[in-house]
Design an enzyme around this catalytic site. Sequence first.
Site, mmCIF file in Angstrom:
data_model
loop_
_atom_site.group_PDB
_atom_site.id
_atom_site.type_symbol
_atom_site.label_atom_id
_atom_site.label_comp_id
_atom_site.label_asym_id
_atom_site.label_seq_id
_atom_site.Cartn_x
_atom_site.Cartn_y
_atom_site.Cartn_z
ATOM 1 C CG ASN A 1 -1.090 -24.343 -27.584
ATOM 2 O OD1 ASN A 1 -2.210 -23.966 -27.238
ATOM 3 N ND2 ASN A 1 0.026 -23.832 -27.080
ATOM 4 C CB VAL B 1 7.522 -28.467 -29.297
ATOM 5 C CG1 VAL B 1 8.280 -29.792 -29.151
ATOM 6 C CG2 VAL B 1 8.447 -27.286 -28.991
ATOM 7 C CD GLN C 1 1.589 -29.527 -31.714
ATOM 8 O OE1 GLN C 1 0.550 -29.669 -32.364
ATOM 9 N NE2 GLN C 1 2.271 -30.542 -31.232
ATOM 10 C CG ASP D 1 7.271 -23.398 -21.483
ATOM 11 O OD1 ASP D 1 6.412 -23.988 -22.162
ATOM 12 O OD2 ASP D 1 8.037 -22.519 -21.955
ATOM 13 C CG HIS E 1 1.476 -25.347 -22.375
ATOM 14 N ND1 HIS E 1 2.633 -24.591 -22.486
ATOM 15 C CD2 HIS E 1 1.208 -25.805 -23.633
ATOM 16 C CE1 HIS E 1 3.035 -24.593 -23.749
ATOM 17 N NE2 HIS E 1 2.186 -25.322 -24.473
ATOM 18 C CG HIS F 1 3.798 -29.790 -25.491
ATOM 19 N ND1 HIS F 1 4.058 -30.001 -26.824
ATOM 20 C CD2 HIS F 1 3.518 -28.477 -25.375
ATOM 21 C CE1 HIS F 1 3.956 -28.855 -27.485
ATOM 22 N NE2 HIS F 1 3.617 -27.914 -26.628
HETATM 23 P P1 DGP Z 1 3.663 -25.041 -27.872
HETATM 24 O O1 DGP Z 1 3.678 -23.658 -28.413
HETATM 25 O O2 DGP Z 1 2.333 -25.415 -27.256
HETATM 26 O O3 DGP Z 1 4.158 -26.061 -28.871
HETATM 27 O O4 DGP Z 1 4.672 -25.012 -26.629
HETATM 28 C C1 DGP Z 1 5.993 -25.373 -26.700
HETATM 29 C C2 DGP Z 1 6.630 -24.895 -25.426
HETATM 30 O O5 DGP Z 1 7.830 -25.590 -25.243
HETATM 31 C C3 DGP Z 1 6.984 -23.409 -25.413
HETATM 32 O O6 DGP Z 1 6.242 -22.772 -24.365
HETATM 33 C C4 DGP Z 1 8.462 -23.355 -25.124
HETATM 34 C C5 DGP Z 1 8.784 -24.747 -24.639
HETATM 35 N N1 DGP Z 1 10.076 -25.263 -25.052
HETATM 36 C C6 DGP Z 1 10.523 -25.407 -26.322
HETATM 37 N N2 DGP Z 1 11.753 -25.959 -26.332
HETATM 38 C C7 DGP Z 1 12.061 -26.194 -25.011
HETATM 39 C C8 DGP Z 1 13.211 -26.753 -24.375
HETATM 40 O O7 DGP Z 1 14.188 -27.165 -24.997
HETATM 41 N N3 DGP Z 1 13.173 -26.804 -23.011
HETATM 42 C C9 DGP Z 1 12.101 -26.365 -22.291
HETATM 43 N N4 DGP Z 1 12.174 -26.467 -20.952
HETATM 44 N N5 DGP Z 1 11.002 -25.847 -22.867
HETATM 45 C C10 DGP Z 1 10.990 -25.749 -24.221
#
Ligand code: DGP
Length: 114
Positions: A87, A96, A94, A30, A102, A100
Amino acid sequence: MEDCIFCKIASGELDTDLVYEDERVAAFADQNPQAPVHLLLIPKKHIPSMRKLEEKDYELVGHIYRTANQLAEEQGIAEDGFRVVTNCGDDGGQTVYHLHFHLLGGRRLQWPPG
Ligand code: DGP
């Protein structure tokens, strides 16, 4: 999905190091880690959220959980404990909209979440 950041990571279009990959699943760190180990596990197929899972997807979810167990062992957090979180939707936190999971560990996590 053209504009989906996680689709781009899964396809290799973005230069993100994958800690695990097979034909259906990818995992990577992340970008905003909340624990010493904070990986994201994603299906390569675009599924917008947990809410959008279809009957045929549940075997894939099981495969992702198996992969999370394997990664927890490899990352050295299995014995002490870890958390797998999805999420869902805006109130669920959420941000993204590509399903996914975590995988968090390496410190004592608090409960309840904020
Ligand atoms: P959520 O809030 O559950 O939708 O988590 C999305 C997570 O994705 C957040 O912890 C940050 C991570 N994230 C978003 N964009 C990117 C990316 O481009 N690369 C990586 N490695 N993580 C990302």
